[in-house]
Scaffold this motif. Structure first.
Motif, PDB file in Angstrom:
ATOM      1  N   ILE A 181      -4.928   3.796   8.752  1.00 56.61           N
ATOM      2  CA  ILE A 181      -4.585   3.240   7.441  1.00 56.61           C
ATOM      3  C   ILE A 181      -5.573   1.811   7.600  1.00 56.61           C
ATOM      4  O   ILE A 181      -5.491   0.997   8.225  1.00 56.61           O
ATOM      5  N   PHE A 182      -6.833   1.775   6.693  1.00 53.86           N
ATOM      6  CA  PHE A 182      -7.558   0.688   6.673  1.00 53.86           C
ATOM      7  C   PHE A 182      -7.312  -0.272   5.662  1.00 53.86           C
ATOM      8  O   PHE A 182      -7.419  -1.549   5.734  1.00 53.86           O
ATOM      9  N   ALA A 183      -6.427   0.035   4.502  1.00 58.34           N
ATOM     10  CA  ALA A 183      -5.883  -0.732   3.679  1.00 58.34           C
ATOM     11  C   ALA A 183      -4.844  -0.298   2.979  1.00 58.34           C
ATOM     12  O   ALA A 183      -4.373   1.094   3.262  1.00 58.34           O
ATOM     13  N   VAL A 184      -3.812  -0.751   2.243  1.00 58.11           N
ATOM     14  CA  VAL A 184      -2.657  -0.197   1.333  1.00 58.11           C
ATOM     15  C   VAL A 184      -2.818  -0.629  -0.043  1.00 58.11           C
ATOM     16  O   VAL A 184      -3.384  -1.850  -0.236  1.00 58.11           O
ATOM     17  N   ASP A 203      10.414  -4.337  -8.196  1.00 60.19           N
ATOM     18  CA  ASP A 203      11.323  -3.783  -9.381  1.00 60.19           C
ATOM     19  C   ASP A 203      11.626  -2.104  -9.456  1.00 60.19           C
ATOM     20  O   ASP A 203      12.372  -1.664 -10.228  1.00 60.19           O
ATOM     21  N   GLY A 204      11.392  -1.606  -8.193  1.00 58.99           N
ATOM     22  CA  GLY A 204      11.514  -0.245  -8.153  1.00 58.99           C
ATOM     23  C   GLY A 204      12.500  -0.095  -6.879  1.00 58.99           C
ATOM     24  O   GLY A 204      13.432  -1.216  -6.323  1.00 58.99           O
ATOM     25  N   GLU A 205      12.523   0.979  -6.124  1.00 60.50           N
ATOM     26  CA  GLU A 205      13.295   1.450  -5.077  1.00 60.50           C
ATOM     27  C   GLU A 205      12.708   1.577  -3.498  1.00 60.50           C
ATOM     28  O   GLU A 205      13.287   1.997  -2.737  1.00 60.50           O
ATOM     29  N   LEU A 206      11.503   1.044  -3.504  1.00 62.53           N
ATOM     30  CA  LEU A 206      10.717   1.405  -2.277  1.00 62.53           C
ATOM     31  C   LEU A 206      11.350   0.444  -1.329  1.00 62.53           C
ATOM     32  O   LEU A 206      11.581  -0.532  -1.725  1.00 62.53           O
ATOM     33  N   ASP A 207      11.304   0.722   0.108  1.00 67.36           N
ATOM     34  CA  ASP A 207      11.857  -0.106   1.136  1.00 67.36           C
ATOM     35  C   ASP A 207      10.844  -0.904   1.743  1.00 67.36           C
ATOM     36  O   ASP A 207      10.162  -0.830   2.455  1.00 67.36           O
ATOM     37  N   TRP A 208      10.767  -2.149   0.911  1.00 67.42           N
ATOM     38  CA  TRP A 208       9.588  -3.052   1.165  1.00 67.42           C
ATOM     39  C   TRP A 208       9.689  -3.786   2.506  1.00 67.42           C
ATOM     40  O   TRP A 208       8.616  -3.787   3.200  1.00 67.42           O
ATOM     41  N   PRO A 209      10.932  -4.094   2.817  1.00 69.13           N
ATOM     42  CA  PRO A 209      10.786  -4.650   4.245  1.00 69.13           C
ATOM     43  C   PRO A 209      10.420  -3.714   5.204  1.00 69.13           C
ATOM     44  O   PRO A 209       9.707  -4.179   6.218  1.00 69.13           O
ATOM     45  N   GLY A 210      10.807  -2.579   5.216  1.00 67.11           N
ATOM     46  CA  GLY A 210      10.350  -1.587   6.094  1.00 67.11           C
ATOM     47  C   GLY A 210       9.035  -1.123   5.947  1.00 67.11           C
ATOM     48  O   GLY A 210       8.220  -1.254   7.077  1.00 67.11           O
ATOM     49  N   LEU A 211       8.554  -0.999   4.824  1.00 65.44           N
ATOM     50  CA  LEU A 211       6.550  -1.073   4.599  1.00 65.44           C
ATOM     51  C   LEU A 211       6.201  -2.108   5.343  1.00 65.44           C
ATOM     52  O   LEU A 211       5.087  -1.858   5.931  1.00 65.44           O
ATOM     53  N   LEU A 212       6.470  -3.239   4.914  1.00 67.05           N
ATOM     54  CA  LEU A 212       5.836  -4.376   5.561  1.00 67.05           C
ATOM     55  C   LEU A 212       5.974  -4.365   6.954  1.00 67.05           C
ATOM     56  O   LEU A 212       4.785  -4.915   7.545  1.00 67.05           O
ATOM     57  N   ARG A 213       6.921  -4.110   7.613  1.00 64.58           N
ATOM     58  CA  ARG A 213       6.953  -4.375   8.891  1.00 64.58           C
ATOM     59  C   ARG A 213       6.210  -2.936   9.517  1.00 64.58           C
ATOM     60  O   ARG A 213       5.550  -3.252  10.666  1.00 64.58           O
ATOM     61  N   ALA A 214       6.098  -1.975   8.839  1.00 59.08           N
ATOM     62  CA  ALA A 214       5.252  -0.750   9.557  1.00 59.08           C
ATOM     63  C   ALA A 214       3.795  -0.923   9.295  1.00 59.08           C
ATOM     64  O   ALA A 214       2.991  -0.386  10.197  1.00 59.08           O
ATOM     65  N   VAL A 215       3.210  -1.529   8.411  1.00 61.91           N
ATOM     66  CA  VAL A 215       1.852  -1.896   8.370  1.00 61.91           C
ATOM     67  C   VAL A 215       1.640  -3.430   8.994  1.00 61.91           C
ATOM     68  O   VAL A 215       1.916  -4.322   8.431  1.00 61.91           O
ATOM     69  N   PRO A 216       0.548  -3.208   9.957  1.00 66.32           N
ATOM     70  CA  PRO A 216       0.213  -4.528  10.439  1.00 66.32           C
ATOM     71  C   PRO A 216      -0.336  -5.546   9.376  1.00 66.32           C
ATOM     72  O   PRO A 216      -0.973  -5.067   8.276  1.00 66.32           O
TER      73      PRO A 216
END
Length: 258
Positions: A181-184, A203-216
């Protein structure tokens, strides 16, 4: 590693660029706090964008452009002029993923682009959508199999929302792709939605805390609203502000755990 600046794929605001002009849109983004943008079709848009970049100091560390066939060198020359270090192919046609040798042929395209880009000191990637995760190849999602086939200078600009449309476990897919993953590309929406349901980050339903922790944090974060029903520039600004908040919250949680 330091955190990458939050950027925006300018295709998101293509209507505003037509209506308001490049200067007005880039000035608004700069006033919001953006220090980087991600141009689309870099070989065609750089002449339009360059004067505004020079005036504002906005950088273009990542760009989009055609990395196949006769367009490859033209794209890389423009990316080099923009001082980009990462060049993304916008997407590979959905039908290609369904062909018997589709993944192998896409790997060949990326390998050719990787070899050419290495001469410029750049890496290459492509923006995934849903077909590359719906299709299976060698028992894996095609995207994961593809990343196993390409060299270290080729990767993916991973889009978590398109992954939800494909119906995969996003966090598990991020783990499977790892350093590829070079970028998101970041957008939001309902978890059972389609691409027409895109909304601003938060404004939606994605798990942003989880996503931000998962991607350096060093991986570039690019707001990319492919389709949005409303004033997209407003959604981009709202997404930026929410990502700043989420990043600060995430950093606070990480610090508390030390």
């Amino acid at each position: 590693m330091s955190a990458a600046p939050i950027s925006v794929q300018l295709w998101s605001v293509r209507e505003e660029l037509e209506q308001l002009g490049w200067d007005a849109v880039i000035d608004t983004l700069a006033e919001t706090g953006f220090t980087a943008v991600e141009p689309f079709a870099i070989a065609d848009t750089l002449p339009l964008l360059a004067p505004t970049l020079a005036r504002t100091g906005i950088r273009t560390p990542t760009v989009h452009g055609d990395l196949t066939g006769a367009e490859l060198r033209r794209t890389l020359d423009a990316a080099a002029a923009a001082e980009a270090t990462l060049v993304m192919h916008p997407s590979f046609e959905a039908t290609r993923w369904h062909e018997p040798d589709g993944v192998a042929r896409i790997a060949d395209d990326l390998a050719a682009a990787e070899a050419a880009a290495s001469e410029y000191g750049m890496r290459v990637a492509f923006h995934n959508h849903d077909d590359d995760l719906r299709v299976r190849s060698n028992g894996l999602p095609a995207l994961v199999d593809l990343m196993d086939r390409v060299g270290p200078g080729a990767g993916v600009e991973f889009d978590p929302y398109w992954a939800t449309i494909a119906g995969v476990d996003v966090i598990a897919t991020i783990r499977d792709l790892g350093s590829k993953i070079f970028a998101v590309h970041l957008k939001d929406g309902p978890l059972d939605g389609t691409n027409e349901d895109q909304v601003a980050v938060g404004d939606g339903e994605l798990d942003w805390p989880g996503l931000l922790r998962a991607v350096p944090a060093a991986v570039p974060r690019v707001i990319g609203l492919d389709m949005y029903a409303g004033p997209t520039l407003d959604a981009v600004i709202r997404s930026y502000r929410r990502l700043v908040e989420l990043t600060a919250e995430n950093d606070g949680v990480s610090e508390a755990r030390r």
